[in-house]
Write a protein that holds these residues in place. Structure first.
Motif, PDB file in Angstrom:
ATOM      1  N   GLN A 149       2.631   9.457   2.484  1.00 51.40           N
ATOM      2  CA  GLN A 149       3.674   8.952   1.596  1.00 51.40           C
ATOM      3  C   GLN A 149       3.081   8.469   0.271  1.00 51.40           C
ATOM      4  N   SER A 150       1.756   8.399   0.190  1.00 51.06           N
ATOM      5  CA  SER A 150       1.078   7.868  -0.994  1.00 51.06           C
ATOM      6  C   SER A 150      -0.007   8.844  -1.457  1.00 51.06           C
ATOM      7  N   ASP A 153      -2.729   7.400  -3.828  1.00 53.04           N
ATOM      8  CA  ASP A 153      -3.673   6.551  -3.109  1.00 53.04           C
ATOM      9  C   ASP A 153      -4.633   7.408  -2.291  1.00 53.04           C
ATOM     10  N   CYS A 184       1.910   5.538   4.896  1.00 48.55           N
ATOM     11  CA  CYS A 184       1.438   4.929   3.649  1.00 48.55           C
ATOM     12  C   CYS A 184      -0.062   4.661   3.703  1.00 48.55           C
ATOM     13  N   SER A 415       7.244  11.807  -6.069  1.00 46.80           N
ATOM     14  CA  SER A 415       7.641  11.290  -4.764  1.00 46.80           C
ATOM     15  C   SER A 415       7.532  12.385  -3.713  1.00 46.80           C
ATOM     16  N   GLU A 456       3.864   5.059  -4.200  1.00 46.56           N
ATOM     17  CA  GLU A 456       4.179   5.561  -2.864  1.00 46.56           C
ATOM     18  C   GLU A 456       5.682   5.740  -2.687  1.00 46.56           C
TER      19      GLU A 456
END
Length: 466
Positions: A149-150, A153, A184, A415, A456
């Motif tokens: 989801q990230s 990151d 995440c 996203s 995220e």
């Protein structure tokens, strides 16, 4: 026989990071290591990885590994962590009035309530388990396909593990088979070891967790324990509330220190003149609790509704009346510091009562319960308040729109599609904005070489009532 190779902690290259999330450019400072470093802090924590040409061989080889463990004392519950003073942070998150002020206010309580409220955790059980494919390229560049989801990151984490510039890593995410907050940070559990192994053998490595391993290893919703004192008057109106929340954070910080700040929303949709909320994130020898849908709010809202039920029983009034009596009003100040504006909840509450014929439903339930000894029915109205979107610098969106010569359009957004209908919405927005048919728009994967430094995809802290 097929060959398999083992890659332990020592195969992280010089300059690489064992704890790749402890890096200033990342918002979430997470202490989770790629591999255990001398001490295994929970059942399921990776100590290395095995790579083979097929998954059957890899799993067979893993079963042949012999590990000598020294059994150490373990903390497995919130209560044990409180007794051992085992914290993930040096101080709690605190919101509201001072300890002295709330103690003084409680001394003059017309009716004093106190107690404990506990709520357990929850597993995400997303359809697709945690998975990653990492592909080394020339010049120490990488393409990473990961269920995250990230993605931004993930890009920085991959670079940190190998000690290379983040511009050398491209992360691509077409879609997820569900996330719910569980992808995440947990997405790094298969990706980190895969990066270490692929860097050594210079070949693509795929790591997809078996469902049993996924459940054992990944973080869940935070179990929570609340200890409270409250003052109410004879009508059931809340005057004072002091609550201390304890979160079971697991063996590393993950999202726990962020979720600890959600205690600032413990007042929910109610007005409490004197309130103090505290939250400790406790360190336990369990999997690191992580983000989960609503991000800490179910725990605090559950607590507040439980308190309202206790108040109603204590003063002998119907729960619905006590809840309406305590509803916040336009212009009130919430515990988080926001002024409540454009507040229509009291009006909505009355409308729900009317449209649902609430009093008749309640009477029907009471009549049924008098004649049924085994099955019981109940009905209740519950309100909640939420802020909007990500706060501050995180309140942003990113998109790359490519206009092609044949009149078609390609769009990549920052996203991730994970079943919430994001790609459909973006397609509709693009078609409407450019006044072209829906069929001429294609959504391409989220990739960090197209949309960089994204936020995220998920819920976070929102500090405003708007």
């Amino acid at each position: 026989a097929a060959a398999a190779r083992v890659f332990p902690l020592q195969d992280i290259p010089p300059g690489g990071m064992l704890r790749p999330a402890l890096q200033p450019m990342l918002v979430l400072q997470d202490t989770t290591p790629v591999f255990a470093d001398g001490v295994v802090e929970m059942v399921g924590q990776p100590i290395g990885c095995i790579v083979a040409e097929d998954v059957v061989t890899a799993r067979r080889a893993a079963k042949l590994v012999k590990v000598d463990y020294e059994k150490l004392p373990a903390i497995l519950s919130i209560e044990e962590a409180i007794a051992a003073r085992s914290y993930l942070s040096e101080k709690p998150e605190i919101f509201g009035v001072t300890q002295e002020y709330v103690d003084e206010a409680l001394k003059s309580a017309p009716i004093l309530l106190s107690g404990e409220v506990a709520i357990g955790g929850q597993d995400h059980i997303y359809m697709e388990t945690q998975s990653s494919i990492v592909v080394p390229q020339e010049n120490n560049e990488w393409i990473v396909y990961t269920s995250s989801q990230s993605p931004s990151d993930a890009q920085y984490l991959c670079a940190n593990i190998l000690g290379i510039p983040s511009c050398n890593v491209v992360v691509k995410v077409k879609r997820l088979g569900g996330g719910f907050g569980g992808k995440c940070t947990n997405d790094s559990i298969p990706r980190g070891p895969a990066m270490v192994a692929a860097n050594k053998i210079r070949k693509p490595v795929s790591c997809v967790l078996h469902r049993c391993d996924d459940i054992a290893t990944t973080g869940k919703r935070h179990p929570a324990l609340f200890k409270y004192r409250a003052s109410v008057d004879e009508s059931g109106k809340l005057l004072v509330l002091h609550v201390v929340q304890y979160l079971q954070g697991g063996y590393s910080t993950d999202h726990s220190l962020f979720i600890a700040t959600v205690i600032q929303y413990v007042d929910g949709c109610y007005r409490i003149p004197v309130i103090r909320g505290e939250c400790w994130a406790m360190k336990t020898n369990t999997c690191s609790s992580t983000a989960f849908r609503a991000y800490g709010r179910p725990q605090v809202f559950f607590f507040m509704e439980t308190v309202m039920n206790e108040v109603a029983q204590r003063v002998g009034r119907p729960l619905n009346e006590v809840m309406k009596l305590n509803l916040a009003q336009e212009g009130d100040k919430a515990l988080c510091g926001s002024t409540i504006n454009y507040y229509c909840l009291p009006e909505c509450w009355s409308e729900v009562e009317t449209l649902s014929n609430f009093e008749k439903l309640k009477s029907d339930c009471e009549a049924f319960n008098k004649t049924s000894s085994r099955i019981k029915r109940g009905v209740s109205i519950t309100g909640s308040v939420m802020g909007l979107t990500f706060p501050g610098f995180m309140e942003q969106g990113t998109a790359l729109v490519q206009l092609l010569l044949d009149g078609t359009v390609r769009v990549s957004v920052g996203s991730v599609e994970m079943g919430q209908g994001l790609n459909t919405k973006i397609t509709q927005i693009t078609a409407a904005a450019l006044k072209i048919p829906y069929e001429k728009v294609t959504i391409i994967e989220m990739a960090t070489d197209k949309t960089a430094n994204t936020i995220e995809s998920g819920e976070f802290l929102a500090n405003n009532y708007r």
